[in-house]
Design an enzyme around this catalytic site. Structure first.
Site, short mmCIF file in Angstrom:
data_model
loop_
_atom_site.label_atom_id
_atom_site.label_comp_id
_atom_site.label_asym_id
_atom_site.label_seq_id
_atom_site.Cartn_x
_atom_site.Cartn_y
_atom_site.Cartn_z
N GLN A 170 27.81 -83.33 41.27
CA GLN A 170 28.06 -83.03 42.71
C GLN A 170 26.55 -82.83 43.20
OE1 GLN A 170 29.15 -79.43 44.91
NE2 GLN A 170 30.64 -80.75 45.76
N TYR A 201 27.24 -76.87 54.73
CA TYR A 201 26.01 -77.16 54.09
C TYR A 201 25.28 -78.17 54.88
CZ TYR A 201 28.07 -75.03 49.98
OH TYR A 201 28.59 -74.06 49.11
N ARG A 224 44.90 -75.04 46.48
CA ARG A 224 46.13 -74.29 46.17
C ARG A 224 47.26 -75.28 45.47
NH1 ARG A 224 47.92 -71.16 44.84
NH2 ARG A 224 49.41 -69.86 46.06
N CYS A 269 46.86 -70.49 37.43
CA CYS A 269 45.80 -70.10 38.27
C CYS A 269 46.56 -69.38 39.35
CB CYS A 269 44.72 -70.83 38.94
SG CYS A 269 43.79 -70.20 40.34
N CYS A 327 36.31 -65.76 39.27
CA CYS A 327 35.71 -66.98 39.70
C CYS A 327 34.62 -66.84 41.13
CB CYS A 327 36.63 -68.14 39.74
SG CYS A 327 37.88 -67.99 40.80
N LYS A 374 51.39 -62.27 47.06
CA LYS A 374 50.78 -62.23 45.59
C LYS A 374 51.95 -62.61 44.72
CE LYS A 374 47.47 -58.63 45.47
NZ LYS A 374 46.79 -57.48 44.65
N ALA A 432 43.52 -56.20 36.20
CA ALA A 432 44.00 -57.10 35.08
C ALA A 432 42.90 -57.87 34.70
CB ALA A 432 44.91 -58.13 35.75
P1 NAP Z 1 41.38 -47.33 42.99
O1 NAP Z 1 40.79 -48.55 43.54
O2 NAP Z 1 40.48 -46.47 42.41
O3 NAP Z 1 41.52 -46.48 44.35
C1 NAP Z 1 42.06 -44.97 44.62
C2 NAP Z 1 42.01 -44.65 45.97
O4 NAP Z 1 42.43 -43.21 45.94
C3 NAP Z 1 40.76 -44.50 46.47
O5 NAP Z 1 40.90 -44.92 47.93
C4 NAP Z 1 40.36 -43.05 46.36
O6 NAP Z 1 39.45 -43.01 47.71
C5 NAP Z 1 41.54 -42.40 46.56
N1 NAP Z 1 41.60 -41.23 45.63
C6 NAP Z 1 41.29 -41.10 44.33
N2 NAP Z 1 41.28 -39.82 44.01
C7 NAP Z 1 41.90 -39.22 44.95
C8 NAP Z 1 42.30 -37.69 44.86
N3 NAP Z 1 42.30 -37.00 43.97
N4 NAP Z 1 43.08 -37.57 45.99
C9 NAP Z 1 42.97 -38.14 47.08
N5 NAP Z 1 42.68 -39.51 46.85
C10 NAP Z 1 41.94 -40.03 45.89
O7 NAP Z 1 42.62 -47.46 42.66
P2 NAP Z 1 44.10 -48.47 43.05
O8 NAP Z 1 44.17 -48.36 44.62
O9 NAP Z 1 45.15 -47.49 42.64
O10 NAP Z 1 43.60 -49.64 42.34
C11 NAP Z 1 44.07 -49.62 40.92
C12 NAP Z 1 43.09 -50.81 40.35
O11 NAP Z 1 43.80 -51.98 40.74
C13 NAP Z 1 41.61 -51.06 41.15
O12 NAP Z 1 40.72 -51.45 40.12
C14 NAP Z 1 41.97 -52.06 41.90
O13 NAP Z 1 40.70 -53.13 42.31
C15 NAP Z 1 43.00 -52.93 41.35
N6 NAP Z 1 43.55 -53.69 42.55
C16 NAP Z 1 43.15 -54.52 42.85
C17 NAP Z 1 43.52 -55.35 44.02
C18 NAP Z 1 42.84 -56.14 44.86
O14 NAP Z 1 43.14 -56.79 46.00
N7 NAP Z 1 41.98 -57.24 44.18
C19 NAP Z 1 44.95 -54.85 44.39
C20 NAP Z 1 45.54 -53.84 43.78
C21 NAP Z 1 45.08 -53.40 42.71
P3 NAP Z 1 38.78 -41.66 48.01
O15 NAP Z 1 38.42 -41.00 46.89
O16 NAP Z 1 37.50 -41.97 48.92
O17 NAP Z 1 39.77 -40.80 48.84
FE1 SF4 Z 2 42.60 -68.75 39.39
FE2 SF4 Z 2 40.04 -67.63 39.59
FE3 SF4 Z 2 41.86 -65.88 39.55
FE4 SF4 Z 2 41.34 -67.50 37.42
S1 SF4 Z 2 39.85 -65.72 38.36
S2 SF4 Z 2 43.44 -66.88 38.14
S3 SF4 Z 2 40.59 -69.40 38.12
S4 SF4 Z 2 41.66 -67.74 41.23
#
Ligand code: NAP
Ligand code: SF4
Length: 677
Positions: A104, A170, A292, A338, A345, A425, A663
């Protein structure tokens, strides 16, 4: 029925005149970060060769700029740079001489990561800190010569073709769109003038490489910009590019700065293929569609509907290099799909880390993370069938170890079973299906509904014990936390506890956002219904106004519920969400009128509601339900009991470290551990 018979369109060759593609599966271009990494070309050679062996018909590399001003990242403008590319082309052709590989050419224009970046009118992108220089006549000519030279060098380095990217914000696309092309000379003004530069690039490249070389031109089928390209302009450009020598037109959707998701997991499968289908009817050369398309049946139905001649899958080839072979052999249930999460990614790409894949941590690490047959076969117990336990078991069993996998639940998947229930999801079902199939394929002894005790593992019947017992939700220390209004996120996501009309969510991490999405959602999931998706994001697929979105107001279906999402930190909510998708979650919740509050102090919970202090002011939030999404703590009691018992014990996933576990980290850590046992 064999896969080739089930997918007759996918597995039919495509005659391009001077050469033939063996099938219609294309590995689309993705910048991996290896392009500029030390030793990156050796790693890319292994990465692409593995995909070539996996059955794909054609591969397109990540982007290389034709000059300094066009990139800031990797470029191809010198003989030394060209020499490195031979590593890639020879590895791919050695892996399978019938697989084509194209490079590319990516001139990033105003998005180039350099203060020397250029654009037609010096209009700065909101995504870049650099103000581009305005091209004058002489520098336009230089850009054209650099495109020619770059394409010629790519041919000399052994590529079968090049792809010119004329979309996404681009350089080429900034000539096409009025808001970035304010010129009044022959390169601006009328559409004919605005089209001149991209068309001239195509013409010059064809002249430079001769006729027996694939040149793909990538065009924005829908640029998703308010005031973007009209459908007539898209068609006119495609026809013109065909006339001056393109072999194939590839459709792209969106500019990077557009506010519409086009590849996230909330986008329906093959959502944009119909747009390519309309364009295909206007052209005499083959077309490629993308976005997708992640499983062979989706690819086949796109091709069967006449929406494209070739189907591009970029991320799906990161997730499973063998996708095409598995489809051909009727083993589609073995495909590691995926899930369009973007976590390993795109999000890695945006944060300067090497791109890889959440479900396949070997992607782009083929030379260092290898799953060799085990030198000594061991008997291994894995406790916990969540992402970490599953990944460990599959890699270890694949290497020849004898694995018994235990879980107290009656199904595998752990936290993945929560993710799959969130609207948008649904793809997480595929990951669970993949692991379930791998358990059979690799003869893992799965024991569900089995509560494992330390005694069972101490007996000496296992050479290795892997504790992947995961996490438990954290119950914050707030007065009244045992009030009946309070429910945990697990019960809410599983639908085990009712949720009232007025809801407060404590914690705004990934799970807080997921829960807010779930309880504010109404109707069909946009990921499963293209009309809902189009309505929610303001896309008019039918009439195709400028950009596909101009003047189309998003119409959001929302639950009859007041939702407040809170965190203690004073930062903006959702800061920790993925770079590529966090904005879509924030925007969705805003449109559903979810109140987002940071800097909250939780004072207590009573019959009146949730007592909080916000901006120094104590107040009561009159809510019926308080959902706790306050993170997790590790479940590692079993490990602690076994430690010192003489057993060889390992901790992985949430049991190892709960903080910010996802995960991606769980699968990566577990796969690496299993690769070394
Ligand atoms: P997290 O990302 O660690 O968030 C926990 C939340 O709870 C934070 O907002 C925190 O904010 C609050 N918290 C922590 N301790 C607390 C306490 N003692 N009292 C009150 N509030 C408290 O955990 P999670 O939301 O359960 O997610 C778990 C993991 O899964 C994370 O790594 C997340 O990235 C991942 N996940 C990702 C996605 C995504 O969209 N990519 C979706 C779902 C899960 P404060 O401390 O500011 O209050
Ligand atoms: Fe697909 Fe990227 Fe998620 Fe892997 S990380 S499952 S390539 S979107």
């Amino acid at each position: 029925m064999s896969g080739t018979a089930r997918y007759p369109n996918l597995f039919s060759p495509l005659d391009l005149g001077h050469t033939t593609l063996k099938n219609r599966a294309l590995m689309g271009s993705m910048h991996t970060g290896l392009e500029e990494a030390e030793g990156g070309f050796e790693r890319m050679a292994a990465f692409f060769a593995e995909r070539a062996r996996g059955g794909v018909g054609m591969i397109i590399t990540g982007g290389f700029a034709p000059n300094l001003e066009g990139g800031g990242l990797a470029k191809l403008s010198t003989a030394d740079e060209a020499a490195q590319h031979v590593l890639i082309t020879s590895a791919v052709h050695q892996a399978d001489p019938d697989v084509k590989i194209c490079m590319q050419i990516l001139h990033m224009g105003p998005l180039a990561w350099t203060d020397q970046c250029v654009s037609p009118s010096g209009v700065r992108s909101r995504l870049s800190p650099f103000a581009p220089g305005e091209l004058d006549e002489e520098s336009i000519e230089k850009q054209l010569r650099d495109f020619e030279a770059c394409a010629r060098m790519a041919k000399d380095a052994g590529y079968d073709g090049v792809e010119i990217i004329g979309s996404a914000g681009y350089l080429l696309s900034t000539f096409l769109v009025q808001k970035t092309n304010l010129r009044t000379d022959r390169w601006g003004g009328s559409y004919e003038n605005r089209m001149r530069f991209p068309v001239e690039v195509m013409r010059r490249v064809r002249e430079a490489v001769g006729k027996d070389f694939i040149v793909i031109f990538r065009i924005a089928g829908m640029d998703m910009l308010q005031g973007g390209m009209s459908w007539d302009e898209v068609v006119t450009l495609a026809k013109k590019v065909e006339e001056v020598g393109a072999s194939i037109i590839s459709t792209h959707f969106t500019w990077h700065e557009a506010a519409v998701p086009t590849i996230a997991t909330m986008v329906p499968r093959a959502a944009f293929a119909g747009v390519t289908g309309r364009l295909r009817k206007e052209l005499g050369i083959p077309t490629i569609t993308s976005n997708r398309i992640n499983m062979p049946d989706v690819a086949e139905s796109v091709l069967a509907a006449g929406d494209a001649d070739i189907v591009s899958m970029a991320r799906p080839m990161l997730a499973d290099p063998e996708l095409v072979n598995k489809a051909a052999e009727g083993r589609e249930d073995e495909i590691n799909t995926c899930i369009a999460c973007n976590q390993a990614c795109l999000d890695h790409g945006f944060t300067g880390q090497t791109v890889t894949c959440l479900v396949n941590p070997r992607a782009c690490f083929e030379t260092e993370l290898t799953y060799e047959p085990a030198a000594t076969v061991k008997t291994i117990a894995v406790v916990g069938a969540g992402p970490a336990g599953l990944a460990y078991s599959v890699v270890a069993a694949q290497r020849g170890h004898r694995v018994t996998l235990y879980d107290a639940a009656d199904e595998i998947g752990g936290q993945l079973n929560l993710a799959k229930r969130i609207p948008g999801k649904e793809e997480y079902y595929e990951t669970i299906r993949y692991f379930r199939r791998m358990i059979d394929v690799h003869g893992i002894d799965l024991k569900l509904e089995t509560k494992v005790t330390a005694d069972m593992l101490r007996s000496g019947s296992y050479d290795e014990v892997v504790i992947a017992t995961g996490i438990e939700p954290r119950l914050p220390d707030i007065e009244g936390i045992d009030h009946p209004k309070v429910v945990g996120y697990v019960e809410v996501i599983k639908g085990e506890k009712p949720v009232g009309k007025k809801v407060a969510i404590i914690g705004a991490g990934g799970i807080g956002f997921d829960v807010a999405e779930l309880v504010s959602h109404e109707g069909k999931s946009g990921a499963l219904d293209i009309d809902t998706f189009a309505r929610e994001w303001g896309i008019d697929f039918e009439h195709h106004p400028r950009g596909g979105v101009t003047g189309v107001e998003p119409v959001v279906a929302k639950a009859d519920r007041e939702v407040i999402l809170m965190q203690r930190k004073s930062t903006r909510l959702g800061r920790g969400l993925g770079k590529s998708t966090g904005w879509t979650h924030r925007l969705t919740l805003q449109r559903r009128e979810v109140t987002m509050i940071s800097g909250v102090e939780y004072l207590g919970i009573t019959d009146e509601g949730l007592h909080v202090r916000i901006d120094g002011e104590a107040q009561v939030l009159d809510v019926d339900t308080i959902i706790v999404c306050a993170g997790q703590t590790s479940l590692r009691a079993l490990h602690d009991e076994l430690e010192g018992s003489g057993a060889s014990v390992h901790l992985v996933g949430g049991a190892f470290e709960a903080a910010e576990l996802d995960a991606k980290r769980a699968i990566d850590q577990a796969s690496r551990l299993a690769a070394s046992v």
